[in-house]
Design a protein around this motif. Sequence first.
Motif, short mmCIF file in Angstrom:
data_model
loop_
_atom_site.label_atom_id
_atom_site.label_comp_id
_atom_site.label_asym_id
_atom_site.label_seq_id
_atom_site.Cartn_x
_atom_site.Cartn_y
_atom_site.Cartn_z
N PRO A 29 -1.52 -16.08 3.46
CA PRO A 29 0.30 -16.67 3.81
C PRO A 29 0.97 -15.24 3.47
CG PRO A 29 -0.06 -17.94 1.83
CD PRO A 29 -1.71 -16.78 2.05
N THR A 30 1.91 -15.16 4.05
CA THR A 30 3.47 -14.35 4.26
C THR A 30 4.58 -15.43 4.62
OG1 THR A 30 3.37 -12.99 6.14
CG2 THR A 30 1.71 -12.57 4.90
N GLU A 31 5.65 -14.74 4.20
CA GLU A 31 7.04 -15.40 4.94
C GLU A 31 7.11 -14.60 6.66
OE1 GLU A 31 6.47 -12.29 3.49
OE2 GLU A 31 7.94 -11.06 3.78
N THR A 32 6.18 -13.91 6.96
CA THR A 32 6.79 -13.98 8.64
C THR A 32 5.53 -14.71 9.07
OG1 THR A 32 4.76 -11.86 8.45
CG2 THR A 32 7.14 -12.02 8.64
N VAL A 33 4.17 -14.61 9.33
CA VAL A 33 2.87 -14.89 9.77
C VAL A 33 2.01 -14.43 8.70
CG1 VAL A 33 3.88 -14.61 12.32
CG2 VAL A 33 2.08 -12.64 10.93
N TYR A 34 0.73 -15.55 8.94
CA TYR A 34 -0.81 -15.35 7.91
C TYR A 34 -0.87 -13.99 8.45
CZ TYR A 34 -0.61 -20.07 5.70
OH TYR A 34 -0.21 -21.02 4.61
N ALA A 141 -2.93 -13.01 11.18
CA ALA A 141 -4.97 -13.44 11.06
C ALA A 141 -5.11 -14.48 12.09
CB ALA A 141 -4.76 -15.09 10.04
N ASN A 142 -5.02 -14.03 13.05
CA ASN A 142 -5.32 -14.86 14.73
C ASN A 142 -6.24 -13.57 14.96
OD1 ASN A 142 -3.22 -12.89 14.22
ND2 ASN A 142 -4.12 -12.54 16.52
N LEU A 143 -7.11 -14.34 16.78
CA LEU A 143 -8.18 -13.20 17.30
C LEU A 143 -7.12 -12.79 17.78
CD1 LEU A 143 -10.41 -15.94 18.42
CD2 LEU A 143 -10.95 -14.84 16.79
N SER A 144 -7.29 -11.08 18.38
CA SER A 144 -6.68 -10.62 18.90
C SER A 144 -6.29 -10.70 20.25
CB SER A 144 -7.57 -9.09 18.87
OG SER A 144 -6.88 -8.24 19.21
N GLY A 145 -5.08 -10.76 20.58
CA GLY A 145 -4.11 -11.43 21.51
C GLY A 145 -3.48 -12.80 21.79
N ARG A 146 -4.31 -13.18 21.13
CA ARG A 146 -3.84 -14.80 21.02
C ARG A 146 -2.52 -15.02 20.02
NH1 ARG A 146 -7.28 -17.72 23.98
NH2 ARG A 146 -5.64 -19.22 24.11
N THR A 149 -0.49 -16.94 13.76
CA THR A 149 -0.78 -17.60 12.85
C THR A 149 0.42 -18.12 11.84
OG1 THR A 149 -2.49 -16.66 11.24
CG2 THR A 149 -3.32 -18.00 13.48
N THR A 150 0.23 -19.28 11.78
CA THR A 150 1.92 -19.42 11.53
C THR A 150 1.31 -21.17 10.15
OG1 THR A 150 2.86 -20.98 12.99
CG2 THR A 150 3.57 -18.00 12.95
N THR A 151 0.63 -21.14 10.01
CA THR A 151 0.13 -22.38 8.99
C THR A 151 -1.82 -22.07 8.73
OG1 THR A 151 -1.30 -23.90 10.57
CG2 THR A 151 0.69 -24.14 10.41
N ALA A 152 -2.38 -22.32 7.90
CA ALA A 152 -3.71 -22.12 7.39
C ALA A 152 -4.67 -22.41 8.73
CB ALA A 152 -3.72 -22.83 5.76
N GLU A 153 -3.65 -23.78 9.18
CA GLU A 153 -4.84 -24.37 10.15
C GLU A 153 -5.27 -23.78 10.83
OE1 GLU A 153 -2.49 -26.37 8.52
OE2 GLU A 153 -4.15 -27.73 6.65
N HIS A 154 -4.45 -23.12 11.85
CA HIS A 154 -4.31 -22.14 12.72
C HIS A 154 -5.52 -21.17 12.33
CE1 HIS A 154 0.20 -22.58 14.10
NE2 HIS A 154 -0.47 -23.59 14.59
N VAL A 155 -5.38 -20.34 11.28
CA VAL A 155 -5.81 -19.75 10.53
C VAL A 155 -7.62 -19.84 11.32
CG1 VAL A 155 -6.93 -17.78 9.12
CG2 VAL A 155 -4.58 -18.36 8.79
N LEU A 156 -7.70 -20.82 10.48
CA LEU A 156 -9.07 -21.67 10.79
C LEU A 156 -9.23 -21.77 12.09
CD1 LEU A 156 -11.60 -22.48 8.92
CD2 LEU A 156 -10.04 -25.07 9.06
N HIS A 157 -8.72 -22.35 12.83
CA HIS A 157 -8.82 -23.05 14.37
C HIS A 157 -9.24 -21.24 14.57
CE1 HIS A 157 -8.69 -22.25 18.50
NE2 HIS A 157 -8.07 -23.67 18.96
N ASP A 158 -9.21 -19.98 14.54
CA ASP A 158 -9.63 -18.93 15.04
C ASP A 158 -10.43 -17.77 14.97
OD1 ASP A 158 -7.12 -19.23 17.05
OD2 ASP A 158 -6.17 -17.51 16.46
N LEU A 159 -10.48 -17.40 13.30
CA LEU A 159 -11.44 -16.97 12.42
C LEU A 159 -12.52 -17.97 11.83
CD1 LEU A 159 -7.99 -14.79 11.23
CD2 LEU A 159 -9.95 -14.90 12.72
N GLN A 160 -12.28 -19.64 11.67
CA GLN A 160 -13.50 -20.34 10.83
C GLN A 160 -15.10 -19.83 11.12
OE1 GLN A 160 -13.84 -23.67 12.58
NE2 GLN A 160 -14.21 -24.79 11.06
N GLY A 161 -15.81 -19.54 10.58
CA GLY A 161 -17.28 -18.72 10.13
C GLY A 161 -17.20 -17.49 9.83
#
Length: 348
Positions: A29-34, A141-146, A149-161
Motif C-alpha cells: 500500500p502507498t498513499e497514492t495507489v498500491y 499493482a495492476n495488470l498492465s493497461g488496467r 489498484t487502490t485497495t488490497a482486493e483490487h490487487v488480488l483481483h488483478d494479480l492472484q496467483g
Amino acid sequence: METRICPPTEENLRLAGEILRAGGLVGMPTETVYGLAADATNPKAALSVFAAKGRPADNPLIVHISDLSQLPGVVRQVPERAKKLLSAFWPGPLTMILEKAPAIPAEVTAGLDTVAVRFPVHPVARALIDAAGRPLAAPSANLSGRPSTTTAEHVLHDLQGRIPLILDGGPCQVGLESTVVDLSRGPAVLLRPGGVTREMLEAALGEPVALGKGVMEPLPEGEKALSPGLKHRHYAPRAQVVVVLGGDAARGAYVRAHAREDARPCALCLEKNRGLYGEVPVLSAGSTPEDYAHNLFAALRAADEKGYTRVYAEGLDLAGVGLAVMNRVERAAGFTVVRLDDAKEDRA
Ligand code: TXA
Ligand code: MG
C-alpha cells in the motif's frame, strides 16, 4: 502460487522483507495507489515485476526510498531544483526523474540513464522498505493497461496467483499515482500530474513548470515520448469510457440522449450532478475534485463488475488536482472526448 492478503503486522512485515530480499514480489500500500514491490537492486526481481504485470519492457519502474540517506545509492546527483522539491513534498506523492546511480540496474530503468525516485509517506510502504533493507522498485499493482489498484482486493483481483503476498493498508488516500516531474535536464517538466499539483510545484520552485508533450493529448504518430509511459494505453476498464465536457444542461441532455443507444450505460459524476442524467445509472465520483481522484479507479473497476458497457465520465476544470483526474480519465477513454461547446467529437 497462492496469494495471501495480510494485515501489516510486525511479523508479516518481516516475512514480506524476507520475500523481497530473496527476489520475490509483494503488494504494497502507498498513499497514492498500491504498488507491486521488488528489490530495486536485483535485476531478476525487476524482470519478474514486468512478467507479473504483463508490462511492456520499455516502461521503467519507480524506485521507492524510506529515508533520504538512501538517495545517493539511487541517483548520481541532486540538482538545486530537486532539493527544493524534496524539501517541500517528501515524503509524499511526488516522483522525480534524475540521473541514475550505478547501483540501480538497467532492468529497473528499462535501459535509460535516468531513474524515477519517490519517498512515499504511507507508514506501511516505509516500514516495508525498512524491512527489506533496500530501495524497492514498484509500479502500480495492476495488470498492465488496467485501472490502478487502490485497495488490497483490487490487487488480488488483478494479480492472484502471480505474487505470494499483499499487505493490506486499507484504501489509498490520494487514489491516483504520484506526480512525475523530470529534473534530469534542467527546468522541471511535468510528465504525469498527480496529488502534488502543477501549482504547488511552481510555488515551491518559484518558476513555471512546463507540461510535457503527450501528457494531456495523444502523442503525435512517430514522436518520441518524454516518458515511456506516455506511449502506452492505460487505466482502461473493459467498458468504453467517454469523457463529456460542457455546461450542466448540455451534458445532461447529451448523456440522456446517447445512453439510449447503449446496452448498459452509466454516468460517472459528482454528487451535485446526479439529477442531470435522468434514468441513466450513476457511479458516484464524490463531492469534490479530490474525491473524484480518490474514487476514479475504484469506479472504473466497479463499472466492469456491474456489467456496464459504456461510462460517460464528467469532465473537471484543469486547476489543482483536476488536471490529474482529467489526465487519467482521458487516457482511460483513449482520448474519446466530447466537447459540447462546439459539439465536436475527437477520436484518437
Ligand atoms: O504513485 C505511484 O507513483 C505508484 C506507487 C506504487 O508508488 N507507482 C506508479 O508506477 O504509478 P507506474 O510504474 O505505474 O508509473 C511509473 C511512471 C510511468 O509512466 C513511467 O513511464 C514513468 O513513471 N517513468 C519511470 N521511470 C522513468 C524515467 N526514467 N524517465 C521517464 N519516465 C519514467
Ligand atoms: Mg501504472
